[in-house]
Design a protein around this motif. Structure first.
Motif, PDB file in Angstrom:
ATOM      1  N   ASN A   1      50.075  23.609  31.530  1.00 39.33           N
ATOM      2  CA  ASN A   1      49.349  24.641  31.384  1.00 39.33           C
ATOM      3  C   ASN A   1      48.814  24.506  30.218  1.00 39.33           C
ATOM      4  O   ASN A   1      48.079  25.519  29.385  1.00 39.33           O
ATOM      5  CB  ASN A   1      49.851  26.063  31.631  1.00 39.33           C
ATOM      6  N   GLN A   2      48.784  23.380  29.433  1.00 38.14           N
ATOM      7  CA  GLN A   2      48.152  23.307  28.231  1.00 38.14           C
ATOM      8  C   GLN A   2      47.436  21.757  28.276  1.00 38.14           C
ATOM      9  O   GLN A   2      47.633  20.968  29.236  1.00 38.14           O
ATOM     10  CB  GLN A   2      49.149  23.047  27.129  1.00 38.14           C
ATOM     11  N   MET A   3      46.419  21.645  27.501  1.00 42.92           N
ATOM     12  CA  MET A   3      45.789  20.365  27.503  1.00 42.92           C
ATOM     13  C   MET A   3      46.569  19.112  26.839  1.00 42.92           C
ATOM     14  O   MET A   3      47.392  19.241  26.247  1.00 42.92           O
ATOM     15  CB  MET A   3      44.523  20.394  26.427  1.00 42.92           C
TER      16      MET A   3
ATOM     17  N   ASP B   1      55.316  29.191  36.800  1.00 44.94           N
ATOM     18  CA  ASP B   1      55.342  28.442  37.795  1.00 44.94           C
ATOM     19  C   ASP B   1      53.828  27.918  38.388  1.00 44.94           C
ATOM     20  O   ASP B   1      53.939  27.553  39.435  1.00 44.94           O
ATOM     21  CB  ASP B   1      56.219  28.971  38.901  1.00 44.94           C
ATOM     22  N   VAL B   2      52.888  28.231  37.442  1.00 45.75           N
ATOM     23  CA  VAL B   2      51.465  27.900  38.061  1.00 45.75           C
ATOM     24  C   VAL B   2      51.492  26.414  38.407  1.00 45.75           C
ATOM     25  O   VAL B   2      50.793  26.040  39.161  1.00 45.75           O
ATOM     26  CB  VAL B   2      50.405  28.438  36.947  1.00 45.75           C
ATOM     27  N   ALA B   3      52.083  25.479  37.277  1.00 52.58           N
ATOM     28  CA  ALA B   3      51.835  23.959  37.157  1.00 52.58           C
ATOM     29  C   ALA B   3      52.709  23.671  38.234  1.00 52.58           C
ATOM     30  O   ALA B   3      52.285  22.792  39.152  1.00 52.58           O
ATOM     31  CB  ALA B   3      52.315  23.533  35.933  1.00 52.58           C
ATOM     32  N   ASP B   4      53.880  24.397  38.595  1.00 58.15           N
ATOM     33  CA  ASP B   4      54.737  23.947  39.948  1.00 58.15           C
ATOM     34  C   ASP B   4      54.127  24.221  41.160  1.00 58.15           C
ATOM     35  O   ASP B   4      53.930  23.229  42.116  1.00 58.15           O
ATOM     36  CB  ASP B   4      55.874  24.822  39.687  1.00 58.15           C
TER      37      ASP B   4
ATOM     38  N   ALA C   1      54.145  18.060  33.883  1.00 61.36           N
ATOM     39  CA  ALA C   1      54.080  17.516  32.468  1.00 61.36           C
ATOM     40  C   ALA C   1      54.572  18.415  31.133  1.00 61.36           C
ATOM     41  O   ALA C   1      54.774  17.968  30.194  1.00 61.36           O
ATOM     42  CB  ALA C   1      52.874  16.995  32.309  1.00 61.36           C
ATOM     43  N   ASP C   2      54.631  19.695  31.389  1.00 59.87           N
ATOM     44  CA  ASP C   2      54.881  20.598  30.406  1.00 59.87           C
ATOM     45  C   ASP C   2      56.123  20.242  29.721  1.00 59.87           C
ATOM     46  O   ASP C   2      56.360  20.202  28.430  1.00 59.87           O
ATOM     47  CB  ASP C   2      55.005  22.022  30.734  1.00 59.87           C
TER      48      ASP C   2
ATOM     49  N   GLN D   1      44.936  20.514  33.919  1.00 60.23           N
ATOM     50  CA  GLN D   1      45.357  21.895  33.010  1.00 60.23           C
ATOM     51  C   GLN D   1      45.046  22.884  33.884  1.00 60.23           C
ATOM     52  O   GLN D   1      44.123  23.221  34.619  1.00 60.23           O
ATOM     53  CB  GLN D   1      44.674  21.931  31.617  1.00 60.23           C
ATOM     54  N   VAL D   2      46.189  23.595  34.024  1.00 63.83           N
ATOM     55  CA  VAL D   2      46.301  24.827  35.002  1.00 63.83           C
ATOM     56  C   VAL D   2      46.368  26.026  34.130  1.00 63.83           C
ATOM     57  O   VAL D   2      46.674  26.132  32.914  1.00 63.83           O
ATOM     58  CB  VAL D   2      47.234  24.737  36.049  1.00 63.83           C
TER      59      VAL D   2
END
Length: 150
Positions: free
Chosen positions: A34-36, A55-58, A7-8, A49-50
Motif C-alpha cells: 500500500n506504499q510506493m 488487508d487491501v494488499a492481502d 511486500a509491506d 501499489q494498492v
C-alpha cells in the motif's frame, strides 16, 4: 508459476533474493504493497501499489494468485486463503506453508492473538537473521529447481 509478494513487511534482503531469482528463472514477480516501492528495472519484476487500508494488499494477492503460484508472506490468514486456492506459500524465514501445516499455524496464531488481546505479554518474533535469509534462499532455490524438472 508467478510469484506474489506481500511486500509491506517483507525484509529488503528477501526482496533482493527474489529480484535475482526472478531474473535468473525468468519468472513474473509482483510485489504488492500500500506504499510506493522501487524495484529494479526488469521485464520480470513489477510493483503494484494498492490503496491504504486494512488487508487491501492481502485481498489483492488472494484475487490474483492461482493454483501453482508462489506467495511470499508471513501473514498466516493470507497464507491460508491462497493455499485454499492451490498456491504455495513461503514465509520470509524459509518455512514452506501448505495444506498439511496451515491449520496448525492458524490455530497457534489465533491462540497467541487471544493472549495478547487479554493483556498477556507474548513477546514478538526473533529478529530477522542471516540464517533466516539463507534458509529462505535455499528453500526458494529448491522450489524453483523442482519447477524446471520433468
Amino acid at each position: 508459476m508467478k510469484i506474489w509478494v506481500d511486500a509491506d513487511a517483507c525484509p529488503a534482503a528477501i526482496k533482493d533474493i527474489l529480484y535475482r531469482a526472478a531474473n535468473r528463472a525468468q519468472l513474473s514477480l509482483t510485489l504488492i504493497a500500500n506504499q510506493m516501492l522501487r524495484v529494479p528495472p526488469s521485464p520480470w519484476i513489477r510493483a503494484l501499489q494498492v490503496q491504504s487500508g486494512f488487508d487491501v494488499a492481502d485481498q489483492r494477492i488472494v484475487q490474483e494468485a492461482i493454483a501453482g503460484d508462489l506467495v511470499i508472506t508471513a501473514d498466516i490468514p493470507l497464507a491460508a486463503l491462497v493455499i485454499a486456492k492451490g498456491a504455495q506459500v513461503l514465509d520470509p524465514r524459509g518455512d514452506l506453508l501448505d495444506a498439511g501445516n496451515i491449520q496448525e499455524r492458524l490455530t497457534m496464531r489465533n491462540f497467541m492473538d487471544g493472549l495478547r488481546s487479554g493483556g498477556v505479554e507474548t513477546g514478538g518474533p526473533a529478529a530477522f537473521s542471516a540464517a533466516d535469509r539463507q534458509a529462505f534462499a535455499n528453500r526458494l532455490d529448491g522450489l524453483l529447481a523442482r519447477r524446471t524438472q520433468p
